[in-house]
Motif scaffolding. Structure first.
Motif, mmCIF file in Angstrom:
data_model
loop_
_atom_site.group_PDB
_atom_site.id
_atom_site.type_symbol
_atom_site.label_atom_id
_atom_site.label_comp_id
_atom_site.label_asym_id
_atom_site.label_seq_id
_atom_site.Cartn_x
_atom_site.Cartn_y
_atom_site.Cartn_z
ATOM 1 N N LEU A 77 17.842 68.612 8.173
ATOM 2 C CA LEU A 77 17.073 69.324 9.187
ATOM 3 C C LEU A 77 16.562 68.403 10.293
ATOM 4 O O LEU A 77 16.346 68.854 11.425
ATOM 5 N N GLN A 78 16.384 67.115 9.997
ATOM 6 C CA GLN A 78 15.904 66.205 11.033
ATOM 7 C C GLN A 78 17.026 65.710 11.944
ATOM 8 O O GLN A 78 16.748 65.138 13.009
ATOM 9 N N ASP A 79 18.268 65.944 11.570
ATOM 10 C CA ASP A 79 19.415 65.463 12.368
ATOM 11 C C ASP A 79 19.727 66.467 13.473
ATOM 12 O O ASP A 79 20.748 67.164 13.445
ATOM 13 N N ARG A 80 18.843 66.549 14.436
ATOM 14 C CA ARG A 80 18.963 67.558 15.483
ATOM 15 C C ARG A 80 20.187 67.324 16.361
ATOM 16 O O ARG A 80 20.779 68.265 16.875
ATOM 17 N N ASP A 81 20.572 66.066 16.575
ATOM 18 C CA ASP A 81 21.762 65.793 17.387
ATOM 19 C C ASP A 81 22.999 66.413 16.749
ATOM 20 O O ASP A 81 23.802 67.064 17.418
ATOM 21 N N TRP A 82 23.163 66.190 15.433
ATOM 22 C CA TRP A 82 24.336 66.749 14.754
ATOM 23 C C TRP A 82 24.276 68.273 14.749
ATOM 24 O O TRP A 82 25.289 68.937 15.007
ATOM 25 N N ILE A 83 23.107 68.834 14.477
ATOM 26 C CA ILE A 83 22.979 70.291 14.423
ATOM 27 C C ILE A 83 23.296 70.913 15.778
ATOM 28 O O ILE A 83 24.092 71.860 15.877
ATOM 29 N N SER A 84 22.692 70.396 16.842
ATOM 30 C CA SER A 84 22.793 71.032 18.156
ATOM 31 C C SER A 84 24.082 70.693 18.898
ATOM 32 O O SER A 84 24.584 71.521 19.662
#
Length: 502
Positions: free
Chosen positions: A368-375
């Motif tokens: 959940l903290q890996d916003r770059d990968w998610i977005s």
């Protein structure tokens, strides 16, 4: 994955053409409205129904308590199609004639992305605190990441507080826990119908809480602008009806995006529903488990947590999980956000029985903290694959001249197969469902969602191209054979299934 199919110049009739109306409220459902406009002499539809989950209860076992017999009966009666599928599951090499599952709402399109991310080194850590009893609300490091994640993706006007977060093993457990701590035995929640049918079990098995269905109609009336539209007027009538039968209603369940309709509530609608609940001092449970699975750019989704002001924050409880948006239904992670500390504490106490292992909590925090990968990686590719699969299935339905509803959210299309029923009965709906199953494709029938109109089916499209194409071929074979079946005795069994597909 899928390539977008080229359309022919002639377009078959459909209740909703997603290529032209998806996400456009001004003309959403126009064709459905024209085909289904109520005639002046038609009777008013049934507006609500007080659920009795054990009305058909029949189970005997000298080894079980009365509660145990009811729990076993739910298992025996509600999972038939799913169990049949698992005994004869399709496999390209090992079982090519097995059942294709287009009935269970799972995202099977992004395993490659997820497996790579979950296999990276930062996901693999073992330390003493992860192997010991945690705070039953969830480890603080995870609740902090959940609060940051929801603040960003729900677009909350102010940062969310990790002290208002509880984590446990999925939304099924959340429904069960909330029903148990909010209601007395025999009390009820309002829920718009059709709805995800397993919620009946979730709120009943532990809490003995009932559901009052707010029946929605495919016909567009003067009060509606689209099919199956929820209005405050319908909520008021259902609440009054339940009260008149002596049923005390304690809350309202909203699913946004909706399952099985794929409908999305506007901020104005959400505000109206919440104001209704405040007037009647009702709790509101908002299930936003599909919030990141809105794949049409024109669809404007807003989380309830994005609203500037909640009418009754102490009675508004929001749930989300990774099962749908991240295709991890087997991992079992869910979260509750509520400003009511008493509710959060009571639910957390039940997390003794529904908690997550420390190792899973650590993995979830890292994800959940890996916003770059998610977005930048996961969400764009996931949306593109969902849209391509949806375009393929909607094109196949249009080619068959089958009406359907879809709003560009979720993993499913709400399909109108009423014209294939010789009579408008749930017995005929059951027969059609069995014909699909006999032809090795599993769909979900409308009765499982408490749809009051026989003939609607939920068709899940979030599967790999090869399985989806074969599944749609089998659907086509059944439907194209229905005219011949009307002349010849049907070979499908007519025994009643009691299926609530996931």
């Amino acid at each position: 994955m899928f390539s977008l199919p080229q359309k022919e110049s002639g377009t078959p009739t459909a209740l909703v053409d997603p290529t032209s109306t998806q996400g456009l409220d001004s003309n959403y459902g126009d064709v459905l409205g024209r085909e289904c406009a109520r005639k002046p002499d038609q009777k008013l539809p049934k507006l609500y129904g007080v659920g009795d989950p054990t009305a058909m209860f029949s189970s005997e076992s000298s080894h079980l308590s009365s509660r145990g017999r009811i729990i076993k009966w739910f298992w025996d009666s509600a999972e038939e199609g799913y169990r049949t599928y698992h005994m004869d599951e399709y496999h390209e090499d090992k079982n090519p004639n097995g059942i294709i599952n287009l009935g269970t709402s799972e995202n099977k399109l992004c395993f490659d992305l997820l497996s790579r991310r979950l296999s990276q080194d930062d996901m693999l850590q073992v330390e003493p605190s992860l192997l010991q009893y945690p705070d039953w609300r969830g480890h603080l490091f995870l609740r902090e990441e959940v609060a940051r994640f929801l603040s960003f993706y729900c677009k909350s006007p102010t940062p969310l507080n990790p002290e208002n977060v509880v984590v446990l093993n999925g939304c099924a457990s959340l429904f069960s826990a909330l029903a148990t701590v909010l209601c007395e035995v025999g009390e009820a929640f309002l829920i718009p119908a059709p709805y995800y049918g397993a919620i009946t079990q979730h709120v009943y098995l532990y809490g003995n809480v009932r559901l009052v269905c707010v029946y929605l109609d495919s016909e567009v009336t003067d009060l509606d602008t689209r099919p199956f539209q929820l209005t405050v007027e319908k909520l008021e009538m259902a609440l009054q009806g339940a009260n008149s039968e002596g049923v005390r209603v304690k809350g309202l369940i909203l699913i946004n995006p909706q399952n099985p309709l794929g409908d999305i509530y506007s901020p104005e609608e959400l505000q109206e529903y919440l104001e209704f609940a405040k007037r009647h001092e009702l709790h509101v449970m908002v299930d936003e488990v599909y919030m990141l699975s809105v794949f049409e750019e024109l669809v404007g989704y807003r989380s309830v947590l994005s609203l500037e002001r909640l009418p009754d924050p102490q009675r508004t409880h929001v749930m989300w999980a990774t099962s749908k948006d991240f295709g991890m239904s087997g991992l079992r992670f869910g979260t509750l956000y509520t400003e009511n500390r008493d509710v959060a504490t009571a639910v957390a106490s039940l997390c003794r029985y529904h908690g997550l292992s420390g190792l899973v909590q650590y993995q979830m925090a890292q994800l959940l903290q890996d916003r770059d990968w998610i977005s930048q990686v996961y969400l764009p590719e996931n949306h593109a694959r969902l849209k391509a699969a949806h375009t393929y299935v909607s094109g196949e339905l249009q080619a068959l001249g089958i009406p359907f509803l879809s709003r560009g959210a979720g993993f499913f299309i709400w399909v109108d197969l009423r014209k294939y029923l010789p009579e408008a009965t749930f017995e005929e709906e059951t027969l059609l469902w069995r014909c699909f199953l006999d032809n090795k494709v599993l769909l979900s029938f409308g009765k499982a969602f408490e749809c009051k109109e026989p003939g609607w089916f939920r068709l899940v499209f979030s599967d790999e191209a090869q399985r989806l194409r074969l599944g749609m071929q089998r659907v086509r074979q059944v439907l194209e054979g229905k005219s011949q079946m009307a002349e010849d005795p049907p070979s499908c069994q007519t025994q009643e299934p009691r299926g609530q597909h996931r």
